[in-house]
Design an enzyme around this catalytic site. Structure first.
Site, PDB file in Angstrom:
ATOM      1  N   GLU A  66      53.482  37.979  34.834  1.00 54.43           N
ATOM      2  CA  GLU A  66      54.380  38.831  34.059  1.00 54.43           C
ATOM      3  C   GLU A  66      53.616  39.604  32.985  1.00 54.43           C
ATOM      4  OE1 GLU A  66      54.732  35.620  34.582  1.00 54.43           O
ATOM      5  OE2 GLU A  66      56.756  35.124  35.258  1.00 54.43           O
ATOM      6  N   PRO A 278      41.998  29.249  44.559  1.00 56.04           N
ATOM      7  CA  PRO A 278      43.262  28.558  44.301  1.00 56.04           C
ATOM      8  C   PRO A 278      44.021  29.176  43.139  1.00 56.04           C
ATOM      9  CG  PRO A 278      41.415  27.020  44.434  1.00 56.04           C
ATOM     10  CD  PRO A 278      40.842  28.394  44.309  1.00 56.04           C
ATOM     11  N   GLY A 321      40.904  35.215  35.948  1.00 55.37           N
ATOM     12  CA  GLY A 321      40.761  36.610  35.571  1.00 55.37           C
ATOM     13  C   GLY A 321      39.813  37.437  36.415  1.00 55.37           C
ATOM     14  N   GLU A 322      39.320  36.908  37.544  1.00 53.58           N
ATOM     15  CA  GLU A 322      38.340  37.640  38.343  1.00 53.58           C
ATOM     16  C   GLU A 322      38.879  38.125  39.682  1.00 53.58           C
ATOM     17  OE1 GLU A 322      33.981  36.241  37.528  1.00 53.58           O
ATOM     18  OE2 GLU A 322      35.108  34.528  38.304  1.00 53.58           O
ATOM     19  N   LEU A 348      50.759  41.311  46.571  1.00 50.55           N
ATOM     20  CA  LEU A 348      49.897  41.864  47.614  1.00 50.55           C
ATOM     21  C   LEU A 348      49.195  43.136  47.171  1.00 50.55           C
ATOM     22  CD1 LEU A 348      52.406  40.346  49.099  1.00 50.55           C
ATOM     23  CD2 LEU A 348      51.694  41.639  51.089  1.00 50.55           C
TER      24      LEU A 348
END
Length: 439
Positions: A66, A278, A321-322, A348
């Protein structure tokens, strides 16, 4: 409406009465590392920053997904209204660790107050927001009713409600309450037609429901490159000359599906490598531990481990964050959260924006509208599979045929560009009309 007010008063009394227990619960979460070690009092409305003078707009997002969807609107707001102070709140600690590098300079951050009367009143009393913009589905009665009492305009962007939540809110006890809460919003921008119907059936005023498009499409347009770019380039060099596919946002249990497919693919593509990402980093460490216990050679990203030999064909990412940069490493992206019943899919468009050939399972829940929109635009933009064998065949086809792979990659990229082109302009027009009103 009278029944809704009565139910709300019961809720308010209940949350007031259990506030001491909630306080203890937050302290327990802090000890477990689930709340910020120093800033946890913010959850009770205690500010850790001074409110600047002038107008202030409050954006609230629960967690990372979000929050990232809110950033394009925040950046546009910052550019269009530079004199406006922006306050962003999140609930989870992990969200802000990633989001803080994406926020424009000057945007304030606090952890969201709990929905208890004292915490909400304390928070609103200090920050005095001129408008509140809530992301996706946060219907907290004390917050909404307190804001309405102070005549603060409320907006809900990317508004959605799961089937489970819709059934719960539709119950005879809660329908009067949710109808009351939705009547306090000046703008509800649902992320799909179906979601708009959900809000209409819950008695949201028809004139506040306005469609603008899914903000998750435009996250990538405003993504700021982080410091990991150099290490991503190093990873690309390590993987040059091999066939690579990535399985991202995996929930517990889905790694078994991916590893099973990978083992089958090694028979026809012995030089292939799978990148496993994950949903939660600690899950990645557990996957590596189990694989090594079974005798597999695995590289773990947080330890900067290299793919030193051809025997190492599994690369597990246990960092945050990657993901957007990692999509640039692999031409084929399998999106998790979709291969086990009960899951609801993941975004997606991030993979499509990176030009990946996109594959997903059939349990896409919240993202069914995205799958449908992309497939309607071009069926090759998203491949949806139902079984492990179908997934193996889909990945195998793409890894075996460069021309087919390129066609799917081009389709996903073009569809993404088409669907994302006008969303921010639509959102901003709605906010100006219903929330800012020329301010």
């Amino acid at each position: 409406m009278k029944l809704g007010v009565f139910v709300y008063r019961l809720y308010r009394a209940l949350t007031y009465g259990v506030s001491p227990l909630i306080h203890l619960h937050i302290r327990w979460r802090r000890l477990r590392g689930l709340e910020h070690c120093r800033r946890w009092p913010e959850r009770f409305g205690h500010p850790s920053a001074v409110r600047p003078p002038g107008s202030l707009v409050w954006f609230h997002a629960v967690s990372l997904g979000e929050g990232m969807a809110a950033i394009p609107v925040i950046r546009h707001c910052n550019e269009t209204k530079p004199d406006l102070t922006i306050l962003m709140t999140t609930t989870t600690v992990s969200a802000i660790e990633v989001i803080k590098n994406q926020l424009p300079v000057g945007v304030l951050h606090q952890f969201a107050p709990l929905d208890t009367p004292v915490a909400i009143d304390r928070f609103l009393g200090h920050w005095k927001p001129n408008a509140i913009i809530i992301m996706e589905n946060e219907l907290w009665p004390n917050l909404i009713m307190a804001a309405a009492g102070l005549l603060i305009p409320l907006a809900m962007l990317n508004a959605r409600m799961s089937t489970k939540s819709f059934k719960r809110w539709s119950s005879p006890l809660l329908l009067p309450l949710v109808s009351l809460l939705l009547s306090k919003f000046s703008l509800i921008a649902p992320l799909s037609t179906l979601q708009g119907i959900h809000f209409q059936l819950l008695h949201a005023p028809p004139f506040v429901i306005n469609y603008s498009g899914d903000l998750k499409y435009v996250v990538n347009k405003f993504h700021v490159s982080s410091e990991t770019s150099e290490s991503i380039e190093d990873l690309k060099k390590e993987l040059s000359g091999v066939k690579v596919w990535i399985a991202s946002s995996l929930h517990r249990g889905e790694e078994e599906v991916i590893l099973g497919v990978h083992n089958m693919l090694l028979e026809s593509h012995p030089d292939s490598v799978v990148i496993i990402v994950p949903r939660h980093p600690h899950h990645g460490q557990q996957i590596v531990h189990k694989l090594r216990k079974d005798g597999h050679s695995v590289a773990l990203r947080s330890q900067n481990e290299k793919l030193t030999s051809r025997k190492t064909n599994i690369y597990v990412v246990d960092t945050l964050g990657e993901l957007r940069e990692l999509y640039s490493v692999a031409p084929v992206a399998v999106i998790g959260g979709s291969f086990i019943p009960g899951l609801t899919g993941h975004n997606l468009s991030e993979a499509a924006a990176a030009g990946c050939a996109v594959i997903t399972g059939c349990h896409v829940g919240h993202f069914s509208h995205m799958v449908k929109a992309m497939q309607q635009s071009n069926p090759l933009s998203v491949t949806q599979v139902s079984t492990k064998l179908e997934l193996k065949e889909a990945v195998d086809l793409l890894l075996s045929n460069p021309e087919i792979l390129e066609t799917h990659q081009r389709a996903s990229k073009e569809v993404y560009e088409s669907l994302s082109s006008s969303i921010i302009a639509n959102i901003w027009n709605l906010l100006n009309l219903h929330i800012f009103r020329g301010k």
